[in-house]
Structure formats: structure tokens, C-alpha cells
Design a protein around this motif. Structure first.
Motif, mmCIF file in Angstrom:
data_model
loop_
_atom_site.group_PDB
_atom_site.id
_atom_site.type_symbol
_atom_site.label_atom_id
_atom_site.label_comp_id
_atom_site.label_asym_id
_atom_site.label_seq_id
_atom_site.Cartn_x
_atom_site.Cartn_y
_atom_site.Cartn_z
ATOM 1 N N ARG A 32 7.357 18.565 65.953
ATOM 2 C CA ARG A 32 8.267 18.824 67.077
ATOM 3 C C ARG A 32 9.394 19.749 66.651
ATOM 4 O O ARG A 32 9.795 20.655 67.400
ATOM 5 C CB ARG A 32 8.838 17.506 67.613
ATOM 6 N N LYS A 33 9.917 19.520 65.461
ATOM 7 C CA LYS A 33 10.980 20.379 64.936
ATOM 8 C C LYS A 33 10.501 21.820 64.853
ATOM 9 O O LYS A 33 11.189 22.749 65.299
ATOM 10 C CB LYS A 33 11.390 19.872 63.550
ATOM 11 N N TYR A 34 9.319 22.017 64.292
ATOM 12 C CA TYR A 34 8.792 23.373 64.123
ATOM 13 C C TYR A 34 8.399 23.993 65.465
ATOM 14 O O TYR A 34 8.502 25.213 65.632
ATOM 15 C CB TYR A 34 7.605 23.353 63.165
ATOM 16 N N ARG A 35 7.959 23.176 66.426
ATOM 17 C CA ARG A 35 7.695 23.709 67.761
ATOM 18 C C ARG A 35 8.989 24.276 68.370
ATOM 19 O O ARG A 35 8.981 25.347 68.981
ATOM 20 C CB ARG A 35 7.170 22.607 68.666
ATOM 21 N N LYS A 36 10.077 23.538 68.215
ATOM 22 C CA LYS A 36 11.367 24.023 68.746
ATOM 23 C C LYS A 36 11.780 25.310 68.041
ATOM 24 O O LYS A 36 12.283 26.247 68.673
ATOM 25 C CB LYS A 36 12.432 22.946 68.576
#
Length: 438
Positions: A32-36
Motif C-alpha cells: 500500500r505504501k508503494y502504491r501511494k
């Protein structure tokens, strides 16, 4: 190996060193962090403070000496890390916020990071380089003017951007902060059952098992000992009424354990209940490259570092600010305040709208650098920061400004390339321990 391949390897390696542990403990949170971060170059820049620090650590910097390399810095100063809060002296202030990355290091790292963020923000608003240059120049000159004024007047502790000395978007944000109420915040997170307030279940929260609940309650008891005596309320205020697990922190804190705690507040009136945020301290990016045992040993853990840093960088910090440990891991504790509103750039589209704002941001940056020196409670920086900075810059204000402009434009371009390389590596599953999809 091509230049792009070399740089991709640097990016992936740096991110793996900083966040790779999360792939093993909570791969979904890291994804999720990397998607953001993949959303756009600015989001990538926000999430890659370790990469930025690694880059500037190798930079030849003419403005650094023994003193200006040991100034308390924010560590992740970008255009979206400013906002309002209700200071401990009861006044609304517009200032730098989010102190997760704060550390002692070169003062120019904050200015360079902000300058690069303005270059990125300006590029995403399709501003030409000439307009971006004007914005960075206004920021840096305002910074120098404010630092110089502290040398002359020595009023850094009392300086602040408040309702009585601001205008434009900053003033409007302060007014919005003043209108916010604790009652509305409590209604969002809690409910009244049998004449008592309790946390409500909902998105972004989780109930705790008995063992975890006991650990957090014990940590809360330890936190109470870290509140300075001169900021302590009556014992009634700290009566613990509820604990719940929390999610939903920003890009930098994704995946770190967090909790919300409900306490009595200054009176038994339900509208005066207070919510505390208790979250695991982040490893400061600057701490990875600033090789100084004296600085490192000053802190018990990263929760302690975050709390001490915030008190150093804010003249009148949250009176509920403190720290604690859970299973030997440091956590920072602060009030979940209804008065903390972040500066939003969506409606600031033209340089003429943005110029007075960046001037205020420059003044706010000068304040945090200069208030956290020999006049503050900490003992890591035991000289007058404003004097050290002005001695290092000397009469070459134009050269200092030009250096920051050139760096900002150049690193903004580099960050756009880095974002593309990161997205390609993520999609191509070249990030260790992490697949692009579940």
C-alpha cells in the motif's frame, strides 16, 4: 549496466534497507505504501526521505561547517509538511509539522529538500522553470531574512505565524483551525453508551486481544512519567477510558503499529475527553548517515527522539507530548487534535497565489532551526543557531539562494526520473520480498 539500471539499483537498494523489514512483517502495508508512492513524482518524493538523505550526504556543500552541520533539522521538509496546531500557550500557530524524521544534521538538508519539493510541485502544476525559480528564491530569501532578524532581535522563542500576523491562505487555514472543535473530533471516533464515552468500531481501527490491550495499557503508564512537570495536568485528566488499534497514517508511517487512547481530559464533562495517538517511532532517515555516537546515544529510542525533537523544534509543543515503549520498541505519544490542519496546495494554482505562502514557509523554517538551540531545553545543540547560519552564509546571500535554486530544479528532475524507475521496478517485481500484486 546502463545509467538507468544503476540508478534503479540504488533506489531499490535504499528502499529495501529502509523498509525491507516490512515485507516480512506486513507485506500488504508495504505494498500500500508503494502504491501511494507510485501515484506521482511528488508522492514518490514524500516517501523516499532515506534516498534523498543518501544523495545529499555525498554532496559537496559550501555552507556547512562544524556548527551548521549539527543543527536540529526537520529531516523531511517538503511543501506538504506545514500546517496549523494549537500551541501549548493557547495560541493557534502555522508551522512545520510531522517530526518523525527529525534529527541533528546539516541545516541545508531541510532547505534542499524543500526546494526540490517546490520544483516537483511546480512541475506538476505545469509551471515553467522561471516561475519555480521565483518561488524557491522567495522561500530562501524569507528564510535568510528571518534568521538574520533573530540574530538582531533574539526573539525566536516568541516568534510565530499566528492569526494576528498572517494573511492570505495561511491566515485562512488558521481561521479554519480555530473553528474546529474537539466535540466534532470525538463524534467521529467515539460514541456515548450508558452516559460514558467509548471508541466506535470502524474503518481504520481494530479491536485488541487481551494480551495486546494489557501491553498498551502498561505502555500508557510508562508514558505518564515522560510528561514534563511544568506541563502536567491533574491526575484526573489522565484517567484511561479506552484503547483501540489504529491504521491510516501517511506514506512515511505506513505499516507501523499505532493505537488511539481515550482519556478523561481536564474535567469529567464528556465534551472534554481527549484522544491520544500512540504510534511506533520511525527510524529517522538522517540517523542512517549522520555518523555521530553522541547524537545517537542522546536518545533512548526513536519514540523518544521524535518527542524530544518536536519539543526542540516547537517553542510551545503539545503538553501531552511524550514517549513510551512496548516490548522494547519506542513509541511517540501526542494528542489527536482537531486543530491540526495541513496546508493544501490544490487551489493554489498560480505563482502569484503561491509567492506569499512560500514566504511564510521560509519564515517558519527559520523559526524551527533557530528555536532549537542553546535557548531550548535540549542539550545537543549548545550554540546560537542563527549566528552559526549567518556566519556560514556571510554576505553571499545571492550565492546561497542560487545554490538552492539550482539544486531544487536539478533534484526535482532527478526525482521525476527516479519515480519512473521505481514504478518500473515495482511493476516488474524487482523489489526484494514484494510482488506487485497479492
Amino acid at each position: 549496466m546502463s545509467d538507468d539500471e544503476d540508478r534503479e539499483a540504488t533506489i531499490v537498494g535504499c528502499l529495501d534497507e529502509a523498509f525491507g523489514w516490512l515485507a516480512e512483517t506486513d507485506a500488504d502495508a508495504l505494498r500500500r505504501k508503494y502504491r501511494k508512492m507510485a501515484a506521482d513524482p511528488f508522492a514518490f518524493f514524500r516517501g523516499t526521505a532515506p534516498l534523498f538523505v543518501a544523495d545529499v550526504a555525498d554532496l559537496e556543500d559550501d555552507w556547512l561547517d562544524d556548527r551548521t552541520s549539527r543543527i536540529w533539522i526537520h529531516g523531511d521538509l517538503h511543501a506538504e509538511n506545514f500546517g496549523t496546531y494549537l500551541a501549548g500557550d493557547g495560541r493557534f500557530v502555522f508551522d512545520v509539522n510531522d517530526f518523525d524524521e527529525a534529527y541533528v544534521g546539516p541545516f541545508t538538508w531541510d532547505l534542499r529538500r524543500f526546494s526540490a519539493s517546490m520544483a516537483l510541485l511546480g512541475w506538476q502544476k505545469a509551471l515553467p522553470d522561471e516561475a519555480i525559480t521565483r518561488l524557491v528564491e522567495r522561500y530562501v530569501r524569507a528564510y535568510l531574512e528571518q534568521v538574520e532578524s533573530f540574530v538582531d532581535a533574539g526573539d525566536d522563542v516568541e516568534f510565530g505565524l499566528r492569526l494576528d500576523n498572517t494573511d492570505g491562505p495561511v491566515h485562512d487555514l488558521l481561521l479554519a483551525s480555530r473553528l474546529a472543535t474537539r466535540v466534532d473530533l470525538l463524534a467521529e471516533h467515539t460514541r456515548i453508551v450508558d452516559h460514558e464515552r467509548e471508541f466506535r468500531d470502524g474503518f481504520g481501527t481494530r479491536a485488541l486481544a487481551v494480551d495486546e490491550l494489557a501491553h498498551v495499557a502498561s505502555a500508557y503508564t510508562g508514558y505518564l512519567d515522560t510528561i514534563p512537570d511544568d506541563r502536567r495536568m491533574t491526575d484526573l485528566a489522565y484517567q484511561l477510558k479506552g484503547i483501540i488499534g489504529a491504521y491510516g497514517f501517511g506514506i512515511g508511517s505506513a505499516g507501523l503499529p499505532a493505537y488511539n487512547l481515550l482519556i478523561e481530559g481536564p474535567t469529567e464533562a464528556l465534551q472534554n475527553d481527549v484522544i491520544l495517538s500512540l504510534k511506533q517511532g520511525n527510524v529517522a532517515a538522517a540517523s542512517r548517515v549522520v555518523d555521530d555516537d553522541h547524537i545517537r546515544d542522546y536518545f533512548d529510542h526513536h519514540g523518544h527522539r521524535t518527542a524530544v525533537s518536536q519539543r526542540a523544534l516547537q517553542a510551545h509543543a503539545d503538553p501531552l507530548l511524550g514517549h513510551t515503549e512496548i516490548d522494547g520498541v519506542g513509541f511517540v505519544v501526542s494528542e489527536l487534535s482537531p486543530h491540526e490542519h495541513d496546508l493544501q496546495w490544490d487551489d493554489l494554482t498560480e505563482p502569484e497565489q503561491m509567492l506569499p505562502v512560500v514566504r511564510d514557509l521560509g519564515r517558519a523554517t527559520a523559526k524551527i532551526h533557530c528555536v532549537s538551540d542553546s535557548d531550548s531545553d535540549q542539550t545537543l545543540v549548545e550554540f546560537q543557531t542563527e549566528e552559526a547560519i549567518m556566519d556560514a552564509v556571510g554576505d553571499d546571500h545571492d550565492g546561497f539562494v542560487a545554490d538552492l535554486v539550482e539544486f531544487g530544479l536539478g533534484y526535482g528532475e532527478q526525482a521525476r526520473t527516479d519515480h519512473r524507475l521505481f514504478v518500473d521496478a515495482f511493476r516488474g517485481e524487482r523489489i526484494p520480498g514484494l510482488t506487485a500484486t497479492k
